[in-house]
Design an enzyme around this catalytic site. Sequence first.
Site, PDB file in Angstrom:
ATOM      1  N   THR A 193       0.146  -1.522 -16.103  1.00 14.88           N
ATOM      2  CA  THR A 193      -0.225  -0.435 -14.765  1.00 14.88           C
ATOM      3  C   THR A 193       1.032  -0.243 -14.063  1.00 14.88           C
ATOM      4  OG1 THR A 193      -0.353  -2.088 -13.112  1.00 14.88           O
ATOM      5  CG2 THR A 193      -2.256  -2.253 -14.527  1.00 14.88           C
ATOM      6  N   CYS A 194       0.828   0.589 -13.005  1.00 15.48           N
ATOM      7  CA  CYS A 194       2.096   1.230 -12.510  1.00 15.48           C
ATOM      8  C   CYS A 194       2.735   0.062 -11.480  1.00 15.48           C
ATOM      9  CB  CYS A 194       1.926   2.449 -11.668  1.00 15.48           C
ATOM     10  SG  CYS A 194       1.076   2.170 -10.407  1.00 15.48           S
ATOM     11  N   ASN A 195       1.805  -1.108 -11.524  1.00 21.34           N
ATOM     12  CA  ASN A 195       2.426  -2.169 -10.693  1.00 21.34           C
ATOM     13  C   ASN A 195       2.931  -3.184 -11.516  1.00 21.34           C
ATOM     14  OD1 ASN A 195       2.512  -0.911  -8.224  1.00 21.34           O
ATOM     15  ND2 ASN A 195       0.551  -1.341  -7.482  1.00 21.34           N
ATOM     16  N   GLU A 232      -7.773  -5.330  -3.836  1.00 20.94           N
ATOM     17  CA  GLU A 232      -8.159  -4.050  -4.086  1.00 20.94           C
ATOM     18  C   GLU A 232      -9.171  -4.275  -5.499  1.00 20.94           C
ATOM     19  OE1 GLU A 232      -6.842  -2.184  -6.835  1.00 20.94           O
ATOM     20  OE2 GLU A 232      -5.117  -3.672  -7.301  1.00 20.94           O
ATOM     21  N   GLY A 236      -3.424  17.225   8.723  1.00 24.38           N
ATOM     22  CA  GLY A 236      -2.723  15.972   8.697  1.00 24.38           C
ATOM     23  C   GLY A 236      -3.094  15.214   7.319  1.00 24.38           C
ATOM     24  N   MET A 281      -3.198  11.973   6.620  1.00 22.49           N
ATOM     25  CA  MET A 281      -3.932  10.785   7.107  1.00 22.49           C
ATOM     26  C   MET A 281      -5.355  11.442   7.246  1.00 22.49           C
ATOM     27  SD  MET A 281      -1.798   7.772   7.731  1.00 22.49           S
ATOM     28  CE  MET A 281      -1.226   7.849   9.093  1.00 22.49           C
ATOM     29  N   SER A 293      -1.830  -8.252  -6.410  1.00 23.14           N
ATOM     30  CA  SER A 293      -1.680  -6.973  -6.014  1.00 23.14           C
ATOM     31  C   SER A 293      -0.912  -6.444  -4.769  1.00 23.14           C
ATOM     32  CB  SER A 293      -3.138  -6.261  -5.935  1.00 23.14           C
ATOM     33  OG  SER A 293      -3.950  -6.542  -7.132  1.00 23.14           O
ATOM     34  N   HIS A 315      -1.700 -17.623 -13.213  1.00 22.90           N
ATOM     35  CA  HIS A 315      -1.311 -16.336 -13.028  1.00 22.90           C
ATOM     36  C   HIS A 315      -2.241 -15.152 -13.357  1.00 22.90           C
ATOM     37  CE1 HIS A 315       1.776 -13.043 -12.113  1.00 22.90           C
ATOM     38  NE2 HIS A 315       1.414 -12.524 -13.567  1.00 22.90           N
TER      39      HIS A 315
END
Lengths: 460, 267
Positions: free
Chosen positions: A49-51, A115, A192, A194, A110, A100
């Site tokens: 994944t990207c993480n 999430e 904006g 957010m 994460s 792990h």
Amino acid sequence: MDIIVVGLSHKTAPVEVREKLAVPDSRLGEALCRLCAYQGVKEGVLLSTCNRVEVYAVVDQVEAGYARVQEFLADIHLSLSSEQLTPHLYWYTGDRAIGHLFRVAASLDSMVVGESQILGQLKDAFEVALAHKASGVILNKLVKKAISVAKRVRTETRIAEMAVSVSYAAVELAKKIFSNLGDKTVLLVGAGEMAKLAAQHLIRNGVRRVMITTRDSHSALELAKRFNGVPVPFDEFQRELSEADIVLCSTGAAHYLIRSEDVQRAVRQRMNRPIFLIDISVPRNIDPAVKDIDNAFLFDIDDLEMRVEQNREERRREAGKAERLIEQEVDVILHWLKSLEVTPTILALRRRAEEIKRAELERSMGRLGHLSPEERSVVEGLASAIVNKLLHGSLVTLKTEAESAGASLFVEAARRFFNLDDAPAADRVTEPGRPVRPVPVAGYADPEQESSEQVQEKDS
Amino acid sequence: MPVMFLMATMGLYLAGTVFFLAYLLRRSEALSKVALGVTAIGFLSHTAALVTRMTEVGHVPFTSFDEAMSFFSWALVLVFLGVELRHRIHVLGSFILPLALLSLLSAAALPKEVPTLEPVLRTVWVHVTLSMLGTVGFAVAFVAGIMYLIQDGLLKSKRFNVLYAKLPPLDFLDRLNQQSILMGFPLLTLGIITGAISAEFARGSYLNWNPEQTWALVTWVFYFAVLMGRITVGWRAKRAAYLTIIGFAGVILTFIGVVVKGHGPVA
């Protein structure tokens, strides 16, 4: 036969390294085949994944396995050498590897703890491994267990319940004022980032009517199209205030756009129906005096951030609970792994046969009554002969396959055929002194890195 | 028998109250299950008490004020269990159960007497049942009002504590408030009408302005105004919460009026 994991994550490697290692979905299968072609690698699952990029593998020897997998990772990208990777990698085996995997699945590892996307990503990675026959008895069981552990963590702790981004905190607050967002109207003032995110979250949570106003009427039209909403002229949006149940304000204006009397009038027109105002702009665009108006609930960026901080705190507390739960589950899996080893299975098989033989002999002897000692030994001999001949083939196969790749398969099969797991568990060798805690990885997600719920594993 | 059941009910409601209050302050969700279980058993025991009492005296047991209070408590728990079943708002129990316990205790504290019903008063139970059910509606509205004010205060002061997490959304509480009054009001109206008819039979006049009748009428006018105010000038949300709390104070005064009259039969 050992379980290992080698990989890197947002905690150990910067994005420049992670992005080089990330394997696109289309190439996952090919990568897995390459992984399993290494000597000594029996099974493999690749989670990218990207993480994080992680390889879970079942290998003959731990050290050699580590080296092979590291080699495999370095091969993913041309510009990376194995040495360059070393400082970013972590290597775990046995209970720590299992722990792990469980922590990753349960989203304890994460960036945004709790999430839920990582679980889906793990499922996908597992599907690919299954499709390419890269995973076998052990990893199949392990990943399935990891998925069920993640679900348990989700239902038994409140780790995923609370909003940990400012834009989502707005939704959470809205739900404390309105029970059904479906019939509510949102007024979006300004474009904006957010506020747009918050509007998106609100829509995902059921809001159907959106009104949009921006100083630049062009972008109002654009946003209206995006949110399927109605543009409202900027110079008179205050008059539409009574139409809105939720007001999201985020503009660059240096003064109050919504004054106390505007809200007062709106509340009156709304016959005291509550109105929820969120001011995410700095400097603020809604007069803070609004908070003194009955049935108007105003929250500014600090309020939302405070809420997020509280929720993070809460998630951390819940993560502790989850860790304990995972410890238990690692125990369960270790137990199962032990049972897969050949020797205990052979012993259990023998013991089982012996038990059956003895029980049947006792019964028959009772019925036969007076037998001479010779007759007794003939009958006993007969029973032993049948049992031993029947078992012989299975025992020999188990012993010869002990060193082969399919050992665990044979063991699993033998245990099922002879119903060994229902028998008294005395044969299950346990090592009482062995620590089975999951990996303690220092620290949690850095709060600064996460500006919204959008920052999740799958985004890149 | 009924006394035994009533004692058991009191014990169970007390336990339920303790569990529900603990639930209010703790993060554990498991506590609500225990509290609910205890309350449900208490409710069954309460029902048994009412039924055995009914077979004992041979009619609906509303001959004295303490029995009316016991019935009130029973109906309150019934309504709570109904709302709970539908909306799963456990926290409601933390507010309703103490009230149910309190009314049951006050029923027990009052002198027990079994006045023989005069023939003309045989239908008085209709009046009592209706008035009591009406009052249950106002009691739930009262509880919803209190919960509303607490949640409103927490939101306004931005105190996101355990209570904030457990209390339901504001508009749910406002709706519960409104629906409770909508349920209670017609019942009270019928209760007053049947009460007036009973009074006519018993004393020859529909209305003789005793404290109970006076307060009942004041209560009726008040709740009528609350209902109308919501529709016409927007007496909802915070204002409705305040009004229903005041209204329930009126109801309690009516009860006291009945007790002050100093005799068992209600009419």
